[in-house]
Design a protein around this motif. Structure first.
Motif, PDB file in Angstrom:
ATOM      1  N   SER A 234       0.819  -1.210   0.000  1.00 43.23           N
ATOM      2  CA  SER A 234       0.000   0.000   0.000  1.00 43.23           C
ATOM      3  C   SER A 234       0.852   1.259   0.000  1.00 43.23           C
ATOM      4  O   SER A 234       0.423   2.293  -0.505  1.00 43.23           O
ATOM      5  N   LEU A 235       2.054   1.178   0.560  1.00 42.19           N
ATOM      6  CA  LEU A 235       2.897   2.364   0.692  1.00 42.19           C
ATOM      7  C   LEU A 235       3.935   2.501  -0.413  1.00 42.19           C
ATOM      8  O   LEU A 235       4.187   3.595  -0.905  1.00 42.19           O
ATOM      9  N   CYS A 236       4.561   1.381  -0.788  1.00 43.03           N
ATOM     10  CA  CYS A 236       5.763   1.429  -1.629  1.00 43.03           C
ATOM     11  C   CYS A 236       5.447   1.173  -3.098  1.00 43.03           C
ATOM     12  O   CYS A 236       4.512   0.443  -3.432  1.00 43.03           O
ATOM     13  N   SER A 237       6.258   1.765  -3.951  1.00 44.64           N
ATOM     14  CA  SER A 237       6.147   1.513  -5.389  1.00 44.64           C
ATOM     15  C   SER A 237       7.183   0.494  -5.846  1.00 44.64           C
ATOM     16  O   SER A 237       6.994  -0.187  -6.847  1.00 44.64           O
ATOM     17  N   LYS A 238       8.283   0.401  -5.108  1.00 45.60           N
ATOM     18  CA  LYS A 238       9.347  -0.563  -5.425  1.00 45.60           C
ATOM     19  C   LYS A 238       9.714  -1.316  -4.144  1.00 45.60           C
ATOM     20  O   LYS A 238       9.398  -0.874  -3.041  1.00 45.60           O
ATOM     21  N   ALA A 239      10.398  -2.445  -4.309  1.00 45.09           N
ATOM     22  CA  ALA A 239      10.837  -3.207  -3.143  1.00 45.09           C
ATOM     23  C   ALA A 239      12.134  -3.943  -3.451  1.00 45.09           C
ATOM     24  O   ALA A 239      12.401  -4.310  -4.606  1.00 45.09           O
ATOM     25  N   ILE A 240      12.920  -4.125  -2.398  1.00 43.21           N
ATOM     26  CA  ILE A 240      14.159  -4.894  -2.468  1.00 43.21           C
ATOM     27  C   ILE A 240      13.972  -6.138  -1.615  1.00 43.21           C
ATOM     28  O   ILE A 240      13.569  -6.042  -0.453  1.00 43.21           O
ATOM     29  N   VAL A 241      14.257  -7.315  -2.180  1.00 38.02           N
ATOM     30  CA  VAL A 241      14.172  -8.571  -1.438  1.00 38.02           C
ATOM     31  C   VAL A 241      15.581  -8.990  -1.037  1.00 38.02           C
ATOM     32  O   VAL A 241      16.446  -9.192  -1.901  1.00 38.02           O
ATOM     33  N   LEU A 242      15.811  -9.109   0.267  1.00 36.89           N
ATOM     34  CA  LEU A 242      17.103  -9.563   0.793  1.00 36.89           C
ATOM     35  C   LEU A 242      16.988 -10.996   1.273  1.00 36.89           C
ATOM     36  O   LEU A 242      15.995 -11.383   1.885  1.00 36.89           O
ATOM     37  N   GLU A 243      18.025 -11.780   1.009  1.00 36.90           N
ATOM     38  CA  GLU A 243      18.095 -13.148   1.513  1.00 36.90           C
ATOM     39  C   GLU A 243      19.547 -13.469   1.842  1.00 36.90           C
ATOM     40  O   GLU A 243      20.431 -13.381   0.979  1.00 36.90           O
ATOM     41  N   ASN A 244      19.802 -13.813   3.116  1.00 36.49           N
ATOM     42  CA  ASN A 244      21.153 -14.156   3.570  1.00 36.49           C
ATOM     43  C   ASN A 244      22.182 -13.093   3.178  1.00 36.49           C
ATOM     44  O   ASN A 244      23.305 -13.402   2.779  1.00 36.49           O
ATOM     45  N   GLY A 245      21.774 -11.828   3.284  1.00 35.01           N
ATOM     46  CA  GLY A 245      22.701 -10.730   3.027  1.00 35.01           C
ATOM     47  C   GLY A 245      22.874 -10.358   1.575  1.00 35.01           C
ATOM     48  O   GLY A 245      23.700  -9.504   1.250  1.00 35.01           O
ATOM     49  N   LEU A 246      22.117 -10.972   0.673  1.00 35.22           N
ATOM     50  CA  LEU A 246      22.226 -10.706  -0.759  1.00 35.22           C
ATOM     51  C   LEU A 246      20.915 -10.135  -1.287  1.00 35.22           C
ATOM     52  O   LEU A 246      19.840 -10.484  -0.802  1.00 35.22           O
ATOM     53  N   ILE A 247      21.015  -9.254  -2.287  1.00 34.02           N
ATOM     54  CA  ILE A 247      19.816  -8.782  -2.974  1.00 34.02           C
ATOM     55  C   ILE A 247      19.379  -9.846  -3.962  1.00 34.02           C
ATOM     56  O   ILE A 247      20.107 -10.169  -4.906  1.00 34.02           O
ATOM     57  N   LYS A 248      18.203 -10.412  -3.739  1.00 34.97           N
ATOM     58  CA  LYS A 248      17.680 -11.434  -4.642  1.00 34.97           C
ATOM     59  C   LYS A 248      16.788 -10.834  -5.720  1.00 34.97           C
ATOM     60  O   LYS A 248      16.664 -11.398  -6.799  1.00 34.97           O
ATOM     61  N   LYS A 249      16.167  -9.701  -5.404  1.00 38.69           N
ATOM     62  CA  LYS A 249      15.298  -9.073  -6.402  1.00 38.69           C
ATOM     63  C   LYS A 249      15.073  -7.618  -6.033  1.00 38.69           C
ATOM     64  O   LYS A 249      14.882  -7.298  -4.863  1.00 38.69           O
ATOM     65  N   MET A 250      15.112  -6.751  -7.033  1.00 36.79           N
ATOM     66  CA  MET A 250      14.720  -5.351  -6.865  1.00 36.79           C
ATOM     67  C   MET A 250      13.807  -5.024  -8.034  1.00 36.79           C
ATOM     68  O   MET A 250      14.235  -5.049  -9.194  1.00 36.79           O
ATOM     69  N   ASP A 251      12.541  -4.782  -7.725  1.00 36.96           N
ATOM     70  CA  ASP A 251      11.547  -4.697  -8.793  1.00 36.96           C
ATOM     71  C   ASP A 251      10.368  -3.868  -8.303  1.00 36.96           C
ATOM     72  O   ASP A 251      10.367  -3.356  -7.176  1.00 36.96           O
ATOM     73  N   LEU A 252       9.349  -3.756  -9.147  1.00 33.72           N
ATOM     74  CA  LEU A 252       8.088  -3.173  -8.706  1.00 33.72           C
ATOM     75  C   LEU A 252       7.584  -3.959  -7.507  1.00 33.72           C
ATOM     76  O   LEU A 252       7.800  -5.167  -7.397  1.00 33.72           O
ATOM     77  N   VAL A 253       6.895  -3.286  -6.597  1.00 32.19           N
ATOM     78  CA  VAL A 253       6.562  -3.900  -5.324  1.00 32.19           C
ATOM     79  C   VAL A 253       5.721  -5.171  -5.484  1.00 32.19           C
ATOM     80  O   VAL A 253       5.908  -6.147  -4.754  1.00 32.19           O
ATOM     81  N   GLU A 254       4.794  -5.187  -6.469  1.00 35.56           N
ATOM     82  CA  GLU A 254       3.954  -6.381  -6.656  1.00 35.56           C
ATOM     83  C   GLU A 254       4.796  -7.587  -7.015  1.00 35.56           C
ATOM     84  O   GLU A 254       4.600  -8.689  -6.480  1.00 35.56           O
ATOM     85  N   ASN A 255       5.781  -7.409  -7.908  1.00 33.61           N
ATOM     86  CA  ASN A 255       6.628  -8.523  -8.334  1.00 33.61           C
ATOM     87  C   ASN A 255       7.551  -8.977  -7.214  1.00 33.61           C
ATOM     88  O   ASN A 255       7.764 -10.172  -7.021  1.00 33.61           O
ATOM     89  N   ALA A 256       8.107  -8.015  -6.472  1.00 35.67           N
ATOM     90  CA  ALA A 256       9.034  -8.361  -5.394  1.00 35.67           C
ATOM     91  C   ALA A 256       8.315  -9.103  -4.270  1.00 35.67           C
ATOM     92  O   ALA A 256       8.831 -10.093  -3.737  1.00 35.67           O
ATOM     93  N   VAL A 257       7.110  -8.651  -3.900  1.00 37.85           N
ATOM     94  CA  VAL A 257       6.350  -9.313  -2.835  1.00 37.85           C
ATOM     95  C   VAL A 257       5.948 -10.719  -3.255  1.00 37.85           C
ATOM     96  O   VAL A 257       6.042 -11.672  -2.471  1.00 37.85           O
ATOM     97  N   ALA A 258       5.503 -10.871  -4.506  1.00 43.23           N
ATOM     98  CA  ALA A 258       5.130 -12.205  -4.995  1.00 43.23           C
ATOM     99  C   ALA A 258       6.334 -13.142  -4.962  1.00 43.23           C
ATOM    100  O   ALA A 258       6.220 -14.315  -4.581  1.00 43.23           O
ATOM    101  N   TYR A 259       7.505 -12.634  -5.349  1.00 40.98           N
ATOM    102  CA  TYR A 259       8.736 -13.445  -5.318  1.00 40.98           C
ATOM    103  C   TYR A 259       9.080 -13.857  -3.893  1.00 40.98           C
ATOM    104  O   TYR A 259       9.389 -15.016  -3.625  1.00 40.98           O
TER     105      TYR A 259
END
Length: 420
Positions: A234-259
């Motif tokens: 609801s707030l963000c337009s983009k999102a960064i997905v972190l896993e074990n200290g690494l960026i796994k995905k940086m995308d539009l928020v809908e795609n990043a959350v689904a991932y």
């Protein structure tokens, strides 16, 4: 003119588990001298990835590794990931609370950070004094803080206690005042960690509204860490997905959350289960989702009838067991629960192949997560597997000129209509 206000170049952060320091005063001094000269730590060692679920061999762990991104002015960016993924470490580096082990951070403008309850507050000082202290830390003049003071107090809802030392505040009152200060003082970048979970539901809604106003209305940059995917979306337009200290995905928020919610695994319409699902009372063999009359390899679309199949063996007919499914959306919210218990279908000893049909056009476009339960005697849960299957509903064939996007809602039932 560049609109980039935050830039991370090859950011890594290493921590040493156990003792802190190199072990000798001379080596500690050498490490400090290298940092003064802008050189890398001479005692930097190769560490392991930050996987908190496994025991490593090294005393050194990389909380973050090779983080690169750019954030523009006015962006609202969510940072999501599991506990221990490195989210808070990244925010501390951006807020200059700690320094990266390697790499550089570039920021443009003043930063207001809310990383944990009471960030930047002195417990012996009153709420009023802490508002002025925080403003001074941000580089604001007293007149600027005074101009915003009444607005801050009104937003926080702690006016009655504003002249009480904050050490006597509850955690909810603490975070109310801390957020009000961070959001209202005139910083160009607002960084908010998972502290809003401390506040009540009304205040959380108020905070999200304020952050949305700060980002879209005032053009300020917001970085938001939360495990509440609905709030992030609801707030963000983009999102960064972190896993074990690494960026796994940086995308539009809908795609990043689904991932993130898919567990970083591809969706599948059929899943077979091995010996680990062979229990004393039953054995689960297979679950599949497919269009009615078609195979599991077929794409599921929004206009089809869909059937969910489960194959399992009941080892003793005396055990009064039944199967229940819970269907969740991509935000992790339960949409509905369904079971064969009220349908007249009863399980028998031996192999059971049960099937449930969902009506045509019932599920909207999106990703869905199936939870599987085995219930004993209608009241106690014998077995549960969350997210046992993830599947996608695709957009169906539509005529040209019709709406091509996703319609609101997660289900779209086909009702009976008539006209007189």
């Amino acid at each position: 003119m560049s609109r980039v206000v935050i830039k991370a170049e090859n950011i890594s952060k290493q921590y040493r588990l156990g003792l802190v320091g190199t072990g000798t005063v001379r080596d500690d001094f050498k490490r400090w001298w290298h940092s003064v000269q802008g050189k890398d730590n001479p005692f930097l060692k190769i560490g392991e990835a930050n996987d908190r679920s496994s025991k490593g061999e090294s005393d050194y762990v990389w909380s973050l590794q090779d983080i690169n991104f750019e954030i523009n002015q006015g962006d609202s960016v969510g940072i999501i990931g599991r506990n221990g993924a490195g989210k808070s470490t990244l925010l501390k580096i951006l807020s200059q609370v700690t320094q990266p082990t390697t790499g550089k951070i570039y920021t443009k403008g003043r930063i207001a950070s809310l990383l944990e309850v009471g960030t930047g507050f002195h417990p012996e000082m009153t709420g009023r004094e802490n508002i002025y202290l925080n403003g001074a830390i941000l580089g604001m003049r007293k007149q600027e803080i005074t101009r915003k003071f009444d607005e801050i107090v009104a937003f926080s809802g702690v006016e009655r206690y504003i002249d009480t030392p904050v050490k006597r505040y509850s955690s909810g009152m603490y975070v109310r005042l801390a957020f009000a200060v961070a959001a209202h003082l005139e910083s160009e970048i607002l960084i908010v960690d998972e502290v809003l979970a401390v506040g009540d539901a009304d205040f959380q809604k108020k905070c999200l509204g304020k952050m949305n106003e700060v980002s879209q209305g005032e053009g300020r940059t917001v970085l938001f860490v939360s495990h509440n995917m609905a709030a992030v979306k609801s707030l963000c337009s983009k999102a960064i997905v972190l896993e074990n200290g690494l960026i796994k995905k940086m995308d539009l928020v809908e795609n990043a959350v689904a991932y993130y919610l898919s567990g970083n695994s591809e969706t599948q319409n059929q899943k077979a289960f091995g010996i680990e699902y062979d229990k004393p009372e039953f054995a689960l063999h297979q679950i599949s989702v497919n269009p009615v009359g078609k195979s599991e390899e077929e794409v599921l679309d929004e206009y089809q009838e869909i059937e969910i199949n489960a194959h399992f063996t009941l080892k003793n007919e005396k055990n009064k067991l039944h199967v229940t499914f819970v269907l969740n959306n991509e935000l992790g919210e339960a949409l509905f629960t369904f079971s064969h218990i009220n349908s007249g279908v009863n399980l028998k000893q031996g192999l059971n192949k049960i099937k449930c049909k969902l009506p045509k056009g019932f599920l909207n476009i999106g990703t869905y997560y199936l939870n599987f339960y085995v219930i004993e005697s209608g009241k106690s849960t014998l077995f549960v597997e969350k997210d046992i299957m993830v599947f996608n509903i695709q957009e169906g064939q539509r005529s040209m000129g019709s709406w091509m996007g996703k319609e609101p809602g997660f289900i779209k039932p086909v009702f009976d209509w008539s006209i007189e």
